[in-house]
Design an enzyme around this catalytic site. Sequence first.
Site, mmCIF file in Angstrom:
data_model
loop_
_atom_site.group_PDB
_atom_site.id
_atom_site.type_symbol
_atom_site.label_atom_id
_atom_site.label_comp_id
_atom_site.label_asym_id
_atom_site.label_seq_id
_atom_site.Cartn_x
_atom_site.Cartn_y
_atom_site.Cartn_z
ATOM 1 N N LYS A 154 0.827 -1.215 0.000
ATOM 2 C CA LYS A 154 0.000 0.000 0.000
ATOM 3 C C LYS A 154 0.853 1.254 0.000
ATOM 4 O O LYS A 154 0.511 2.240 -0.646
ATOM 5 C CB LYS A 154 -0.943 0.012 1.212
ATOM 6 C CG LYS A 154 -2.126 -0.914 1.050
ATOM 7 C CD LYS A 154 -3.188 -0.600 2.082
ATOM 8 C CE LYS A 154 -4.401 -1.489 1.909
ATOM 9 N NZ LYS A 154 -5.398 -1.302 2.954
ATOM 10 N N LYS A 201 -5.435 -10.817 -6.127
ATOM 11 C CA LYS A 201 -6.699 -11.060 -5.413
ATOM 12 C C LYS A 201 -7.764 -10.025 -5.827
ATOM 13 O O LYS A 201 -7.426 -8.894 -6.198
ATOM 14 C CB LYS A 201 -6.484 -11.078 -3.896
ATOM 15 C CG LYS A 201 -6.339 -9.730 -3.273
ATOM 16 C CD LYS A 201 -6.637 -9.734 -1.787
ATOM 17 C CE LYS A 201 -6.649 -8.280 -1.353
ATOM 18 N NZ LYS A 201 -7.250 -7.934 -0.143
ATOM 19 N N LYS A 209 -11.432 -4.551 -3.186
ATOM 20 C CA LYS A 209 -12.352 -3.409 -3.185
ATOM 21 C C LYS A 209 -11.693 -2.189 -3.793
ATOM 22 O O LYS A 209 -12.348 -1.305 -4.307
ATOM 23 C CB LYS A 209 -12.714 -3.032 -1.726
ATOM 24 C CG LYS A 209 -13.495 -4.071 -0.976
ATOM 25 C CD LYS A 209 -13.984 -3.525 0.368
ATOM 26 C CE LYS A 209 -12.954 -3.561 1.453
ATOM 27 N NZ LYS A 209 -12.865 -4.636 2.355
HETATM 28 P P1 TYM Z 1 -10.523 -6.377 4.343
HETATM 29 O O1 TYM Z 1 -11.551 -5.350 4.591
HETATM 30 O O2 TYM Z 1 -9.492 -6.104 3.304
HETATM 31 O O3 TYM Z 1 -11.218 -7.753 3.980
HETATM 32 C C1 TYM Z 1 -12.203 -8.314 4.834
HETATM 33 C C2 TYM Z 1 -12.061 -9.815 4.894
HETATM 34 O O4 TYM Z 1 -12.260 -10.377 3.601
HETATM 35 C C3 TYM Z 1 -11.151 -11.147 3.224
HETATM 36 N N1 TYM Z 1 -10.939 -10.945 1.787
HETATM 37 C C4 TYM Z 1 -10.897 -11.919 0.886
HETATM 38 N N2 TYM Z 1 -11.038 -13.248 1.016
HETATM 39 C C5 TYM Z 1 -10.951 -13.980 -0.115
HETATM 40 N N3 TYM Z 1 -10.723 -13.446 -1.350
HETATM 41 C C6 TYM Z 1 -10.581 -12.118 -1.516
HETATM 42 N N4 TYM Z 1 -10.361 -11.608 -2.722
HETATM 43 C C7 TYM Z 1 -10.676 -11.278 -0.361
HETATM 44 N N5 TYM Z 1 -10.597 -9.937 -0.165
HETATM 45 C C8 TYM Z 1 -10.764 -9.755 1.160
HETATM 46 C C9 TYM Z 1 -9.981 -10.610 4.054
HETATM 47 O O5 TYM Z 1 -8.979 -11.567 4.216
HETATM 48 C C10 TYM Z 1 -10.672 -10.285 5.356
HETATM 49 O O6 TYM Z 1 -10.811 -11.421 6.168
HETATM 50 N N6 TYM Z 1 -7.519 -5.645 8.272
HETATM 51 C C11 TYM Z 1 -8.725 -6.294 7.813
HETATM 52 C C12 TYM Z 1 -9.951 -5.870 8.605
HETATM 53 C C13 TYM Z 1 -9.790 -6.025 10.063
HETATM 54 C C14 TYM Z 1 -9.866 -7.236 10.806
HETATM 55 C C15 TYM Z 1 -9.636 -6.861 12.157
HETATM 56 C C16 TYM Z 1 -10.115 -8.562 10.462
HETATM 57 C C17 TYM Z 1 -9.519 -5.012 10.917
HETATM 58 N N7 TYM Z 1 -9.420 -5.510 12.197
HETATM 59 C C18 TYM Z 1 -9.630 -7.814 13.172
HETATM 60 C C19 TYM Z 1 -10.120 -9.511 11.494
HETATM 61 C C20 TYM Z 1 -9.881 -9.130 12.836
HETATM 62 C C21 TYM Z 1 -8.945 -5.950 6.349
HETATM 63 O O7 TYM Z 1 -8.433 -4.990 5.857
HETATM 64 O O8 TYM Z 1 -9.822 -6.775 5.703
#
Ligand code: TYM
Length: 332
Positions: free
Chosen positions: A114, A196, A199
Site C-alpha cells: 500500500k 486477489k 475493493k
Molecule cells: P478487508 O476489509 O481487506 O477484507 C475483509 C475480509 O475479507 C477477506 N478478503 C478476501 N477473502 C478472499 N478473497 C478475496 N479476494 C478477499 N478480499 C478480502 C480478508 O482476508 C478479510 O478477512 N484488516 C482487515 C480488517 C480487520 C480485521 C480486524 C479482520 C480489521 N481488524 C480484526 C479480522 C480481525 C482488512 O483490511 O480486511
Amino acid sequence: MKRILSGIQPTGSLNIGTYLGSVKNFVKLQDEMPDYEFFIFIADLHAITVPKDKQKLRKLIKELAALYIACGLDPERVNLFIQSEVPAHAQMSYLLQCNSYIGELERMTQYKDKSRKQETGVTVGLFTYPTLMAADILLYDAEYVPVGQDQKQHLELTRDIAQRVNNKYNDIFTVPKPLIAEVGAKIQSLKDPTKKMSKSDDNVKSRINLLDPENIIKKRIRSAVTDSLGTIKYDPEKREGISNLMTIYSIIAGVSFDEIEEKYEGKGYKEFKDDLGEIVYQELKPIQERYNELINSKELDEILDKGQERAFKVSQKKLYKFMHRIGLGRKR
Ligand code: TYM
C-alpha cells in the site's frame, strides 16, 4: 465465554471476494459454533489510514452494516458494531504500539504494497495499522479470527504481540488463532487472476459487488479472463482464471471441483460462464432484497446500538485491566 471476532474495512462496496472469503464463513460459523459469542464489526478506523471522502465513508459504513445482516448474520447471535464507536480500540492500539517494534511492522507485506502505491504522503496510521488490528482482536480475547488468506500475516503479528505482552504482564490476553477457509480464502480478480479480487482495484471489471444488478453480474462473469484451452478443469497453478471461477461456483453451489468437471465434460466456457452468472445472481438476489429493506430502517440502528453497547462493555473492561497491569493511572 469463548469468542470469535472479525471485521471488514468499509473502503469500497463489498464484493464477492470478501463475501466468499469472510462473510459467508461468519454466517456458517454462527450456526456451527453455538458455544461462542460473536463480535463482527465495521473497521472504519482502518479505512482512514489512506485518504477518504467523508460522504462516501459514511455511506459505505452503513452499507456494510446492512450487508452483514442481509448476508445472513443473525443479530441475536452476533454483536455487530462500528469500530470507531467503541473508543477502547484506538486506546488499546496505542498501548500495543508501545509493545511492538518498528522492524516487525516494516515487514508487513500489506503495508509495503500500500505504501508503494500511495502517491501522496504515507500516514503513520497506515504503518501502525496492524497494532490496531491486534487491539481489535485482543480486547475481546477472541479465540478464533475468521479471515481470508491476505490477513494471515497480520494475525501472526497479533499472536506475537499477545505472547510478548503475556510474558511481560502476566498472561493478560488470549492468543488468537486464524480460521482460514480451505476453499475461497483467496478469490482472484476477474481481470487478472494472479491478483486477489480487491475493493480498491481501479478496474471495476475485476470484481462483482454484492449490490451489482443482474446484467452487470452476468457481464462480469462472461468477460472474466480464462485461457485458450477451453476446458473446465481445476488447476490453480497453471490455469488461475478458470480455477478461480470454479472456486466461486463450488462455494456458492456447494459442489466439489470433481462434480463441476464432470458436469462440464465436453462443454466450453460459454455454457459454464452462463450457468455461473445465474448461480451468482441467484445467490445475490435475496441479499439485495433484504439490503433494500434494511438500509434506511430503524432496525439497523437498533442492531448497531445493541452491538456497540456489548462491545463497549467487554472492551472497556479489558482495556482497564491492561492499563492497571502496566501501572497507568491511579490504583483503584
Ligand atoms: P478487508 O476489509 O481487506 O477484507 C475483509 C475480509 O475479507 C477477506 N478478503 C478476501 N477473502 C478472499 N478473497 C478475496 N479476494 C478477499 N478480499 C478480502 C480478508 O482476508 C478479510 O478477512 N484488516 C482487515 C480488517 C480487520 C480485521 C480486524 C479482520 C480489521 N481488524 C480484526 C479480522 C480481525 C482488512 O483490511 O480486511
